[in-house]
Scaffold this motif. Sequence first.
Motif, short mmCIF file in Angstrom:
data_model
loop_
_atom_site.label_atom_id
_atom_site.label_comp_id
_atom_site.label_asym_id
_atom_site.label_seq_id
_atom_site.Cartn_x
_atom_site.Cartn_y
_atom_site.Cartn_z
N THR A 128 -20.32 3.06 28.52
CA THR A 128 -19.22 2.73 27.62
C THR A 128 -18.10 3.72 27.87
OG1 THR A 128 -20.72 1.89 25.92
CG2 THR A 128 -18.51 2.52 25.20
N VAL A 129 -16.93 3.21 28.25
CA VAL A 129 -15.80 4.06 28.62
C VAL A 129 -14.61 3.71 27.74
CG1 VAL A 129 -14.20 4.67 30.47
CG2 VAL A 129 -16.59 4.24 31.02
N LEU A 130 -14.16 4.69 26.96
CA LEU A 130 -13.04 4.46 26.06
C LEU A 130 -11.91 5.43 26.37
CD1 LEU A 130 -14.93 4.02 22.68
CD2 LEU A 130 -14.13 2.23 24.23
N ASP A 131 -10.69 4.91 26.34
CA ASP A 131 -9.51 5.74 26.52
C ASP A 131 -9.49 6.82 25.43
OD1 ASP A 131 -6.55 6.47 26.20
OD2 ASP A 131 -6.52 5.20 27.98
N PRO A 132 -9.17 8.07 25.79
CA PRO A 132 -9.11 9.12 24.77
C PRO A 132 -8.21 8.78 23.59
CG PRO A 132 -9.01 10.09 26.96
CD PRO A 132 -8.93 8.60 27.14
N ASP A 133 -7.11 8.07 23.83
CA ASP A 133 -6.23 7.68 22.73
C ASP A 133 -6.91 6.69 21.78
OD1 ASP A 133 -4.27 9.29 23.75
OD2 ASP A 133 -3.09 7.68 24.65
N VAL A 134 -7.75 5.82 22.36
CA VAL A 134 -8.50 4.87 21.53
C VAL A 134 -9.51 5.63 20.69
CG1 VAL A 134 -10.09 2.92 21.57
CG2 VAL A 134 -8.19 3.00 23.19
N VAL A 135 -10.21 6.57 21.31
CA VAL A 135 -11.19 7.38 20.58
C VAL A 135 -10.52 8.08 19.40
CG1 VAL A 135 -12.71 9.39 20.71
CG2 VAL A 135 -12.69 7.73 22.58
N GLY A 136 -9.36 8.66 19.65
CA GLY A 136 -8.67 9.39 18.60
C GLY A 136 -8.34 8.51 17.41
N GLN A 137 -7.88 7.29 17.66
CA GLN A 137 -7.52 6.42 16.54
C GLN A 137 -8.74 5.86 15.83
OE1 GLN A 137 -4.26 3.82 16.56
NE2 GLN A 137 -3.10 4.92 18.11
N LEU A 138 -9.82 5.64 16.58
CA LEU A 138 -11.04 5.18 15.93
C LEU A 138 -11.59 6.24 14.98
CD1 LEU A 138 -12.78 3.43 18.94
CD2 LEU A 138 -12.17 2.32 16.81
N LEU A 139 -11.46 7.49 15.38
CA LEU A 139 -12.00 8.57 14.56
C LEU A 139 -11.26 8.68 13.24
CD1 LEU A 139 -12.68 11.38 17.16
CD2 LEU A 139 -14.26 9.77 16.15
N VAL A 140 -9.97 8.37 13.24
CA VAL A 140 -9.19 8.44 12.00
C VAL A 140 -9.77 7.51 10.95
CG1 VAL A 140 -6.94 7.89 11.00
CG2 VAL A 140 -7.08 9.15 13.15
N ARG A 141 -10.40 6.43 11.41
CA ARG A 141 -10.92 5.42 10.51
C ARG A 141 -12.36 5.68 10.08
NH1 ARG A 141 -10.44 0.03 13.52
NH2 ARG A 141 -10.98 -0.81 11.50
N ARG A 142 -12.94 6.77 10.55
CA ARG A 142 -14.35 7.02 10.24
C ARG A 142 -14.55 7.14 8.73
NH1 ARG A 142 -16.23 12.26 12.53
NH2 ARG A 142 -15.84 11.25 14.52
N ARG A 143 -15.60 6.55 8.23
CA ARG A 143 -15.87 6.56 6.79
C ARG A 143 -16.22 7.96 6.30
NH1 ARG A 143 -21.59 3.28 7.31
NH2 ARG A 143 -22.74 4.91 8.38
N ARG A 144 -16.12 8.13 4.99
CA ARG A 144 -16.41 9.42 4.40
C ARG A 144 -17.87 9.81 4.58
NH1 ARG A 144 -13.08 9.41 -1.34
NH2 ARG A 144 -10.97 9.31 -0.44
N ASP A 145 -18.76 8.83 4.51
CA ASP A 145 -20.18 9.11 4.71
C ASP A 145 -20.43 9.32 6.19
OD1 ASP A 145 -22.88 9.36 4.47
OD2 ASP A 145 -23.26 7.20 4.30
N ASP A 146 -20.06 10.48 6.66
CA ASP A 146 -20.03 10.78 8.09
C ASP A 146 -21.44 10.94 8.64
OD1 ASP A 146 -19.58 11.68 10.62
OD2 ASP A 146 -18.16 13.25 10.05
#
Length: 214
Positions: A128-146
């Motif tokens: 699974t290969v994700l662009d670093p910019d995509v990773v960054g934006q996905l992380l912003v959406r991570r739920r509080r129950d980490d």
Amino acid sequence: MRVVIADDAVLLREGLVRLIEENGHTVVAAVGDGPSLVDAVVANRPDVSIVDVRMPPSHTDEGLRAAVEARTRVPGSPVLVLSQYVEVSYADDLLADRLGAVGYLLKDRVSEVAEFLDQLERVAGGATVLDPDVVGQLLVRRRRDDPLRNLTPREREVLALMAEGRSNTSIARRMVVTEGAVEKHVRNIFTKLDLPPDDEQHRRVLAVLAYLQE
């Protein structure tokens, strides 16, 4: 590798064909719309497909939807999606089946030829290969129950690099540590995320999904 290319922009499509074939691979089909992509994947069973997110008729997400359909028809068929912009929902859709062998890169990464080809080969190999910019934006959406709350900062760093599709060797070079140290971090990550012994690549995919989960 045997490659299918789907992009409605003729110049980019032909440029990708030339790039792939000049580097020793074979383009078995080059198409310009979603239905043709699905047909090409079903007919040719390529090692990997390169797909533009936006294709006719609406130029919104036809390419992405066709890629998901192709993976439904040929489960686990490797696909590398190219996008002009970071569109997080598209990455979520690609990752949903948890089969791995997917990539999501911004189009400007293609100009870094050696790295692009390496990423393409890794997707073909099941990574699974994700662009670093995509990773960054996905992380912003991570739920509080980490789900990663028990990971150390170093383990989080290793997992972030795993999310970019990097191998243990590549991670070790990036972090300037031994490969053995990276392997220890990876084992700890699997343990803390409650991922029991299984195929190594499968556990890496599940770990990355936990990292990116909303």
